[in-house]
Design an enzyme around this catalytic site. Structure first.
Site, mmCIF file in Angstrom:
data_model
loop_
_atom_site.group_PDB
_atom_site.id
_atom_site.type_symbol
_atom_site.label_atom_id
_atom_site.label_comp_id
_atom_site.label_asym_id
_atom_site.label_seq_id
_atom_site.Cartn_x
_atom_site.Cartn_y
_atom_site.Cartn_z
ATOM 1 N NE ARG A 1 -1.573 -2.180 2.727
ATOM 2 C CZ ARG A 1 -1.753 -3.572 2.568
ATOM 3 N NH1 ARG A 1 -2.937 -3.936 1.770
ATOM 4 N NH2 ARG A 1 -0.822 -4.248 2.865
ATOM 5 C CB THR A 2 3.691 2.419 2.342
ATOM 6 O OG1 THR A 2 2.801 2.164 3.381
ATOM 7 C CG2 THR A 2 4.073 3.860 2.259
ATOM 8 C CE LYS B 1 26.192 -3.337 -8.529
ATOM 9 N NZ LYS B 1 26.620 -2.266 -9.408
ATOM 10 N NE ARG C 1 7.360 0.664 4.771
ATOM 11 C CZ ARG C 1 6.395 0.189 4.544
ATOM 12 N NH1 ARG C 1 6.161 -1.014 4.292
ATOM 13 N NH2 ARG C 1 5.137 1.005 4.990
ATOM 14 C CG HIS D 1 4.235 3.999 8.587
ATOM 15 N ND1 HIS D 1 4.160 4.812 7.432
ATOM 16 C CD2 HIS D 1 3.836 2.632 7.867
ATOM 17 C CE1 HIS D 1 3.762 4.112 6.431
ATOM 18 N NE2 HIS D 1 3.420 2.877 6.746
HETATM 19 N N1 ASP Z 1 1.756 -1.833 6.874
HETATM 20 C C1 ASP Z 1 2.220 -1.271 7.982
HETATM 21 C C2 ASP Z 1 3.481 -0.956 8.373
HETATM 22 O O1 ASP Z 1 4.255 -0.916 7.231
HETATM 23 C C3 ASP Z 1 1.669 -2.230 9.167
HETATM 24 C C4 ASP Z 1 2.198 -3.630 9.000
HETATM 25 O O2 ASP Z 1 3.307 -4.015 8.337
HETATM 26 O O3 ASP Z 1 1.793 -4.613 9.779
HETATM 27 O O4 ASP Z 1 3.677 -0.734 9.346
#
Ligand code: ASP
Length: 327
Positions: A75-76, A105, A126, A154
Site C-alpha cells: 500500500r505505502t 553491492k 522505508r 510511520h
Molecule cells: N503496513 C504497516 C507498516 O508498514 C503495518 C504492517 O506492516 O503490519 O507498518
C-alpha cells in the site's frame, strides 16, 4: 553556436504557498501541530474531489519522486506512486528490485540517497532501522518522507488514519480509541497514538504481555494527562470503543520465533465480537492482515480498513504537493 533547444523565458520553479511545509522532511508525527493536520486534511479533501472529477491533474508536472523501499510494502509504495502520477509527476520506483540495485553491492544508505537526490525532487524512504530517515535527511537536501523506519514511526500512515477517523466519525475529540495487537513493534500504533494525544481522547491498549506499548510512549501519554488503560482482552474494550484499531503481530520483528508462535493468533475480530460493539464505530487496520480480522467482518459497514487505504492516496497527494510548495 547551437540553436537553443528551449525558450526558458523567465519561469522559475518557486513555491506557490508559504505554509511551513515547503522543502520540509516528514520524519515524525511530532512535527505536526493541530493546525498542520487541519491544513493537510483540507488539502486531502481537495485531492479527493479532484480525483473524483478529473482523475489526474498537472499540479506536480515537472517534479520527480524517488520511492525507495528497503522493506516490503504494497500500500505505502503503490499509493505514493499513484499519488505522484495523479498529480502529473514522475516516479523512480526502487522497491521490489532493491536486490538488483547497488544496495546489494554494499552501498551505504547515505550514498544511495545522495545519488538519487541528483535525479529527483523528493524521496520517500522505508528502511528497517529506527531513525534511518532522520539520518538520511541530514545528508540530503531534497525532502525525505519517512515511509516507515523499522519499529519506529510511520507518520504518513498515522496521518491517513487520523483523516479516516475524522471522515468516518466526523470528529477527533471525545473518542474512545482501542489499539489492538502488536503495540510494541507496531510503528503505525506509535505514530497514531502520538497524533491522537493532541486531542481529547481515551486510549485503550490491548496486547499480549510481551507486546505492550513501549514504556517511554506510555509515560509520554500519562505525562500529558491522557486517560489510558492496558488490558489483554478485546472483550474488555469492544462495547465502548468508537475506534478499534487492529494490527498484525509482526513476525519479522521477533528475534525469537518461539515467542511469535505463542502470540500469533492471540486476537481475532469476528462477527460475534462485532455484535458487542456500538452501532456507530469503526474498525481500522493499517494492513496487511494475517488472520486478525475475519473476512466475514468485511461486509460490516463499520469495517473501514479499505476506505482507510483509499484515504491514504489523498493524504499522500496532499503531503507530496505541500513539501514541493504546490499545496
Ligand atoms: N503496513 C504497516 C507498516 O508498514 C503495518 C504492517 O506492516 O503490519 O507498518
Amino acid at each position: 553556436m547551437l540553436t537553443p533547444l528551449f525558450d526558458l523565458g523567465t519561469y522559475k520553479r518557486e513555491p506557490r504557498f508559504t505554509n511551513g511545509f515547503y522543502q520540509k522532511d516528514i520524519l515524525s508525527v511530532s512535527q505536526f501541530s493541530k493546525a498542520d493536520l487541519d491544513y493537510i486534511f483540507e488539502r486531502a479533501q481537495e485531492m479527493l474531489a479532484m480525483c473524483e472529477t478529473w482523475g489526474t491533474c498537472d499540479l506536480l508536472k515537472g517534479y520527480t519522486l524517488a520511492c525507495v523501499f528497503y522493506e516490503p510494502s504494497t500500500r505505502t509504495s503503490s499509493s505514493f506512486i499513484a499519488a505522484m502520477e495523479r498529480l502529473g509527476g514522475k516516479v523512480i520506483p526502487i522497491t521490489e528490485g532493491i536486490q538488483y540495485s547497488s544496495v546489494s553491492k554494499g552501498e551505504s544508505l547515505i550514498d544511495s540517497m545522495i545519488t538519487l537526490e541528483q535525479y529527483c525532487d523528493v524521496i520517500v524512504l522505508r528502511h528497517p532501522e529506527i531513525g534511518s530517515s532522520a539520518t538520511a535527511a541530514k545528508y540530503v537536501k531534497a525532502p525525505i518522507i519517512n515511509a516507515g523506519d523499522g519499529a519506529g514511526e510511520h507518520p504518513t500512515q498515522a496521518l491517513l488514519d487520523l483523516f479516516t477517523i475524522q471522515r468516518e466519525l466526523g470528529t477527533l475529540d471525545g473518542l474512545k480509541v482501542a489499539m489492538v495487537g502488536d503495540l510494541r513493534y507496531g510503528r503505525t500504533v506509535h505514530s497514531l497514538t502520538r497524533l491522537l494525544s493532541q486531542y481529547d481522547v481515551s486510549l485503550r491498549f490491548v496486547s499480549p504481555d510481551t507486546l505492550r506499548l513501549p514504556l517511554d510512549l506510555m509515560n509520554e501519554l500519562i505525562d500529558k494527562g491522557l486517560n489510558v488503560r492496558e488490558t489483554n482482552k478485546v472483550s474488555d474494550v469492544i462495547e465502548n470503543a468508537d475506534v478499534l484499531y487492529v494490527t498484525r503481530i509482526q513476525k519479522e520483528r521477533f528475534s525469537d520465533l518461539a515467542q511469535y508462535e505463542e502470540v500469533k493468533n492471540y486476537f481475532v475480530i469476528s462477527p460475534d465480537l462485532m455484535a458487542q460493539a456500538k452501532e456507530k464505530m469503526v474498525v481500522m487496520h493499517p494492513l496487511p492482515r494475517v488472520g486478525e480480522i475475519e473476512y466475514k467482518v468485511d461486509k460490516d459497514p463499520r469495517a473501514a480498513y479499505f476506505r482507510q487505504v483509499q484515504n491514504g492516496l489523498y493524504v499522500r497527494m496532499a503531503l507530496l504537493a505541500a513539501v514541493l510548495g504546490q499545496a
